[in-house]
Design an enzyme around this catalytic site. Sequence first.
Site, PDB file in Angstrom:
ATOM      1  CG  ASP A 223    -126.448  -1.369-124.703  1.00  0.00           C
ATOM      2  OD1 ASP A 223    -126.527  -2.527-124.256  1.00  0.00           O
ATOM      3  OD2 ASP A 223    -127.415  -0.723-125.141  1.00  0.00           O
TER       4      ASP A 223
ATOM      5  CD  GLN B  37    -134.548  -2.709-125.325  1.00  0.00           C
ATOM      6  OE1 GLN B  37    -134.238  -2.490-124.160  1.00  0.00           O
ATOM      7  NE2 GLN B  37    -134.509  -3.905-125.846  1.00  0.00           N
TER       8      GLN B  37
ATOM      9  CE  LYS C 285    -132.442  -4.345-121.176  1.00  0.00           C
ATOM     10  NZ  LYS C 285    -132.581  -3.443-122.324  1.00  0.00           N
TER      11      LYS C 285
HETATM   12  N1  LIG Z   1    -129.452  -1.292-126.606  1.00  0.00           N
HETATM   13  C1  LIG Z   1    -129.816  -2.574-126.522  1.00  0.00           C
HETATM   14  N2  LIG Z   1    -129.123  -3.414-125.727  1.00  0.00           N
HETATM   15  C2  LIG Z   1    -129.486  -4.727-125.625  1.00  0.00           C
HETATM   16  O1  LIG Z   1    -128.834  -5.509-124.893  1.00  0.00           O
HETATM   17  C3  LIG Z   1    -130.631  -5.187-126.367  1.00  0.00           C
HETATM   18  C4  LIG Z   1    -131.310  -4.263-127.171  1.00  0.00           C
HETATM   19  N3  LIG Z   1    -130.882  -2.973-127.240  1.00  0.00           N
HETATM   20  N4  LIG Z   1    -132.375  -4.651-127.906  1.00  0.00           N
HETATM   21  C5  LIG Z   1    -132.948  -5.987-127.774  1.00  0.00           C
HETATM   22  C6  LIG Z   1    -131.900  -7.006-127.411  1.00  0.00           C
HETATM   23  C7  LIG Z   1    -132.485  -8.268-126.821  1.00  0.00           C
HETATM   24  N5  LIG Z   1    -131.991  -8.304-125.448  1.00  0.00           N
HETATM   25  C8  LIG Z   1    -132.400  -9.220-124.480  1.00  0.00           C
HETATM   26  C9  LIG Z   1    -132.030  -9.089-123.161  1.00  0.00           C
HETATM   27  C10 LIG Z   1    -132.495  -9.966-122.192  1.00  0.00           C
HETATM   28  C11 LIG Z   1    -133.348 -10.987-122.526  1.00  0.00           C
HETATM   29  C12 LIG Z   1    -133.868 -11.881-121.467  1.00  0.00           C
HETATM   30  O2  LIG Z   1    -133.845 -11.548-120.297  1.00  0.00           O
HETATM   31  N6  LIG Z   1    -134.360 -13.050-121.805  1.00  0.00           N
HETATM   32  C13 LIG Z   1    -134.871 -14.000-120.823  1.00  0.00           C
HETATM   33  C14 LIG Z   1    -136.382 -13.947-120.702  1.00  0.00           C
HETATM   34  C15 LIG Z   1    -137.118 -13.663-121.993  1.00  0.00           C
HETATM   35  C16 LIG Z   1    -138.633 -13.706-121.922  1.00  0.00           C
HETATM   36  O3  LIG Z   1    -139.182 -14.638-121.281  1.00  0.00           O
HETATM   37  O4  LIG Z   1    -139.272 -12.828-122.528  1.00  0.00           O
HETATM   38  C17 LIG Z   1    -134.374 -15.402-121.190  1.00  0.00           C
HETATM   39  O5  LIG Z   1    -133.875 -15.575-122.298  1.00  0.00           O
HETATM   40  O6  LIG Z   1    -134.458 -16.276-120.330  1.00  0.00           O
HETATM   41  C18 LIG Z   1    -133.706 -11.153-123.853  1.00  0.00           C
HETATM   42  C19 LIG Z   1    -133.224 -10.273-124.813  1.00  0.00           C
HETATM   43  C20 LIG Z   1    -131.195  -7.245-125.230  1.00  0.00           C
HETATM   44  N7  LIG Z   1    -131.079  -6.479-126.303  1.00  0.00           N
END
Ligand SMILES: Nc1nc(=O)c2c([nH]1)NC[C@@H]1CN(c3ccc(C(=O)N[C@@H](CCC(=O)O)C(=O)O)cc3)C=[N+]21
Length: 294
Positions: free
Chosen positions: A121, A98, A54
């Site tokens: 969010d 988060q 991010k």
């Molecule tokens: N307040 C809050 N807001 C959220 O939006 C939030 C949170 N807490 N807690 C955790 C979860 C999980 N989450 C992700 C976001 C991006 C990827 C992401 O970028 N994934 C990539 C790469 C993953 C990697 O390789 O580690 C993909 O799927 O291609 C994953 C998971 C947002 N969350």
Amino acid sequence: MTAEIIDGKAFAETVKARVGRQVEALKKNHDFTPGLAVVLVGEDPASQVYVRNKNKSTVAAGMKSEEIRLADTVSEEEVLAVVHRLNDDPTIHGILVQLPLPKQVDEMAVLDAINPEKDVDGFHVINTGRQAVGLPAMVPCTPLGCIMMLKDRLGDLSGLNAVVVGRSNIVGKPMASLLLAENCTVTIAHSRTKDLPAVVRGADIVVAAVGRPEMVRGDWIKPGATVIDVGINRIEGENGKTRLVGDVAFDEAKAVAGAITPVPGGVGPMTIACLLANTVTAACRQAGLEEPQV
Ligand SMILES: Nc1nc(=O)c2c([nH]1)NC[C@@H]1CN(c3ccc(C(=O)N[C@@H](CCC(=O)O)C(=O)O)cc3)C=[N+]21
Ligand SMILES: NC(=O)C1=CN([C@@H]2O[C@H](COP(=O)(O)OP(=O)(O)OC[C@H]3O[C@@H](n4cnc5c(N)ncnc54)[C@H](OP(=O)(O)O)[C@@H]3O)[C@@H](O)[C@H]2O)C=CC1
Ligand SMILES: [Mg+2]
């Protein structure tokens, strides 16, 4: 039949590029820079990866990015103090705390403390309620990214049967609410649902947000359905290395579905792109500026 793979990574790049142009226009025409603050509590390695991604994307889009790291022993009062400081900081237009938070910190209390205008969010009850009744709101990033991919693939979603597996406040419930707003016939399934495979077989659109690796099997999928896999699960591979899998058995589902999002490279990158888009939206609303159409 083999499904089209929906390239969330490429889609996210186009969204992030548009956000970058909007930020450039705001700087040039209004000497105004949107700012995003991310609060990360504890050392959860997965969360640290998300926060790093991010942060990188925020800076690449030309925005101000502030990262606040707190120990997992932090008190609720300390987290609330950080939120209040960010609420009062005029250079910060978006605040993301988060989740999950450590058990001594009440998540609801922290989300409630965020200024709803800075709640990028979309987790504050004010935004949840505004979205539910059709008022302008900050919309949760993951469900928003899923809707964007669905509309890109299917066009009008009216009348389609959508099944959302999972009913969390951060994914399942807002996802269902957004699908309803798109005139889908929506079913929300969860751990008490009877005969989940049969429920999923009725779906033109399946959104899996369960947190159980590869739980949704290929023979649950109606031929030609569109499958959106929100799950992010780290599992032990054959060679002892960990790999990332979704909540859907990808190879099985791909053989039946019309289109499917991969993990990684599907919903995750779109979540980050939508977070940046929400930050520009929030910043413009706070500054009384129109969002640049570029
Ligand atoms: N307040 C809050 N807001 C959220 O939006 C939030 C949170 N807490 N807690 C955790 C979860 C999980 N989450 C992700 C976001 C991006 C990827 C992401 O970028 N994934 C990539 C790469 C993953 C990697 O390789 O580690 C993909 O799927 O291609 C994953 C998971 C947002 N969350
Ligand atoms: N790609 C991204 O951007 C994001 C990915 N995620 C990922 O999405 C997944 C879901 O996250 P989140 O919503 O926070 O998870 P939660 O654990 O909060 O919710 C899981 C939901 O799945 C339901 N469930 C659990 N087991 C079953 C089962 N056997 N059958 C049917 N339903 C079941 C639960 O039902 P009940 O309510 O009855 O307990 C619950 O509603 C996770 O893998 C997470 O990592 C999350 C956020 C963003
Ligand atoms: Mg907690």
